[in-house]
Design a protein around this motif. Sequence first.
Motif, PDB file in Angstrom:
ATOM      1  N   ALA A 245      -0.241 -14.010  -5.830  1.00 43.96           N
ATOM      2  CA  ALA A 245      -0.129 -14.103  -4.509  1.00 43.96           C
ATOM      3  C   ALA A 245       0.107 -12.936  -3.642  1.00 43.96           C
ATOM      4  O   ALA A 245      -0.338 -12.641  -2.562  1.00 43.96           O
ATOM      5  N   TYR A 246       0.958 -12.173  -4.253  1.00 40.92           N
ATOM      6  CA  TYR A 246       1.567 -10.934  -3.612  1.00 40.92           C
ATOM      7  C   TYR A 246       0.366  -9.964  -3.541  1.00 40.92           C
ATOM      8  O   TYR A 246       0.097  -9.422  -2.163  1.00 40.92           O
ATOM      9  N   PHE A 247      -0.353  -9.873  -4.491  1.00 39.61           N
ATOM     10  CA  PHE A 247      -1.694  -8.873  -4.422  1.00 39.61           C
ATOM     11  C   PHE A 247      -2.556  -9.414  -3.734  1.00 39.61           C
ATOM     12  O   PHE A 247      -3.379  -8.578  -3.019  1.00 39.61           O
ATOM     13  N   ALA A 248      -2.853 -10.596  -3.858  1.00 46.03           N
ATOM     14  CA  ALA A 248      -4.114 -11.242  -2.893  1.00 46.03           C
ATOM     15  C   ALA A 248      -3.514 -11.067  -1.362  1.00 46.03           C
ATOM     16  O   ALA A 248      -4.680 -10.484  -0.683  1.00 46.03           O
ATOM     17  N   GLU A 249      -2.371 -10.893  -1.025  1.00 49.95           N
ATOM     18  CA  GLU A 249      -1.937 -10.773   0.374  1.00 49.95           C
ATOM     19  C   GLU A 249      -2.203  -9.111   0.522  1.00 49.95           C
ATOM     20  O   GLU A 249      -2.622  -8.649   1.612  1.00 49.95           O
ATOM     21  N   CYS A 250      -1.702  -8.411  -0.249  1.00 49.57           N
ATOM     22  CA  CYS A 250      -2.019  -6.817  -0.037  1.00 49.57           C
ATOM     23  C   CYS A 250      -3.523  -6.395   0.052  1.00 49.57           C
ATOM     24  O   CYS A 250      -3.860  -5.565   0.646  1.00 49.57           O
ATOM     25  N   LEU A 251      -4.225  -7.096  -0.891  1.00 50.32           N
ATOM     26  CA  LEU A 251      -5.757  -6.835  -0.860  1.00 50.32           C
ATOM     27  C   LEU A 251      -6.294  -7.512   0.462  1.00 50.32           C
ATOM     28  O   LEU A 251      -7.190  -6.716   1.283  1.00 50.32           O
ATOM     29  N   TYR A 252      -5.784  -8.471   1.068  1.00 45.73           N
ATOM     30  CA  TYR A 252      -6.146  -8.867   2.320  1.00 45.73           C
ATOM     31  C   TYR A 252      -6.002  -8.009   3.488  1.00 45.73           C
ATOM     32  O   TYR A 252      -6.783  -7.587   4.116  1.00 45.73           O
ATOM     33  N   ASN A 253      -4.815  -7.584   3.253  1.00 45.22           N
ATOM     34  CA  ASN A 253      -4.262  -6.520   4.245  1.00 45.22           C
ATOM     35  C   ASN A 253      -5.189  -5.213   4.311  1.00 45.22           C
ATOM     36  O   ASN A 253      -5.425  -4.429   5.334  1.00 45.22           O
ATOM     37  N   ALA A 254      -5.545  -4.800   3.040  1.00 44.23           N
ATOM     38  CA  ALA A 254      -6.278  -3.685   2.905  1.00 44.23           C
ATOM     39  C   ALA A 254      -7.611  -3.867   3.460  1.00 44.23           C
ATOM     40  O   ALA A 254      -8.272  -2.877   3.770  1.00 44.23           O
ATOM     41  N   ASP A 262      -8.824   2.014   1.447  1.00 42.36           N
ATOM     42  CA  ASP A 262      -9.580   2.219   0.403  1.00 42.36           C
ATOM     43  C   ASP A 262      -8.523   2.600  -0.604  1.00 42.36           C
ATOM     44  O   ASP A 262      -8.627   2.239  -1.841  1.00 42.36           O
ATOM     45  N   GLN A 263      -7.684   3.473  -0.535  1.00 40.25           N
ATOM     46  CA  GLN A 263      -6.717   3.984  -1.385  1.00 40.25           C
ATOM     47  C   GLN A 263      -5.926   2.756  -2.178  1.00 40.25           C
ATOM     48  O   GLN A 263      -6.033   2.405  -3.394  1.00 40.25           O
ATOM     49  N   THR A 264      -5.525   1.733  -1.252  1.00 44.26           N
ATOM     50  CA  THR A 264      -4.888   0.479  -1.611  1.00 44.26           C
ATOM     51  C   THR A 264      -5.617  -0.397  -2.573  1.00 44.26           C
ATOM     52  O   THR A 264      -5.506  -0.871  -3.513  1.00 44.26           O
ATOM     53  N   LEU A 265      -7.047  -0.513  -2.199  1.00 49.11           N
ATOM     54  CA  LEU A 265      -8.273  -1.349  -2.653  1.00 49.11           C
ATOM     55  C   LEU A 265      -8.273  -0.809  -4.062  1.00 49.11           C
ATOM     56  O   LEU A 265      -8.297  -1.588  -5.098  1.00 49.11           O
ATOM     57  N   ILE A 266      -8.686   0.527  -4.022  1.00 49.29           N
ATOM     58  CA  ILE A 266      -8.768   1.052  -5.580  1.00 49.29           C
ATOM     59  C   ILE A 266      -7.610   0.769  -6.509  1.00 49.29           C
ATOM     60  O   ILE A 266      -7.786   0.450  -7.530  1.00 49.29           O
ATOM     61  N   ARG A 267      -6.522   1.212  -5.811  1.00 49.65           N
ATOM     62  CA  ARG A 267      -5.347   1.239  -6.927  1.00 49.65           C
ATOM     63  C   ARG A 267      -4.950  -0.416  -7.420  1.00 49.65           C
ATOM     64  O   ARG A 267      -4.612  -0.549  -8.444  1.00 49.65           O
TER      65      ARG A 267
END
Length: 317
Positions: A245-254, A262-267
Amino acid sequence: MAGRGTVKPHSGFNADSDAEVLYKAMKGFGTDEDVILKLLTARSNAQRQQIKAAFKTLHGNDLVDNLKSELGGKFETLIVALMTSPIMCDVTYLRDAIKGAGTDEKVLIEILASRSANEVNEIKSVYKREYNDDLEKDVTGDTEGHFKRMLVVLLQASREQGIQEGLIQTDAQALFAAGEQKYGTDEDRFITILGNRSAAHLRRVFEEYRKLAGYDIEESIQRETSGGLRELLLAVVKCVRSVPAYFAECLYNALKGAGTDDQTLIRLMVSRSEVDMLDIRAEFRKMFSTSLHKSIQGDTSGDYSKTMLLLCGGDDA
């Protein structure tokens, strides 16, 4: 978490023949990007490392160097990340976060709040081996205050195991007293409890906290702390509740907003593709009532987009 990734080891794997396919895709006039991205997303990271070794043996060239000279932009960054071992990726991201111009707090928070104790210990030893520097020293030299102290606690990677029944109530009360009940916040209490107790124990503490306070601990952290410390504590709490859930939120924000991060998305897409991408997709769907697949599709293009969608592995429309 076994088997919750979208990228799986290829069953009929042969490193030599894969190396040949990649060699041909880059040889001569023009590069066959499609062949490269399809092959690499259909192999596990461990298999990609074997392909890299086979490529060097067969052709006397470094595969990653060849890929870099043939590809460009975000697509190149993504493919190079896929060719790097997960621990080495983390180590490089942390190094760049500390040594670049200004500190990239987001990277420090995301990696150190979400990795297991074993992973953190491995990161520390690989960091030492690669840079002959001490990660903790580098982090403390680049951060300050309570934010720095919480990072240091996480770098100790010594969370307790199991649930301590006798401490659940005490911990909840200590957190409540440290934040809501006093003038000024006792950040040290937050750091000690959130940094050292097991995830299973903390989940029980958060239930008690909710009974005591009438709202979730995240709300208190939002109100009582600020800056890097607030972001770090929130990340720790979210990871305790659910890493996917934490990473889902990080991806949503990215993905949301004017430009894609893109840096976050790739990571994230690379680091979670073999770990828990299926769970992240499910959480994403639940939290944002759209699929991760659609969000990536709407926000990326070209070979970069094709590769991302293969890592995502399907649409939960």
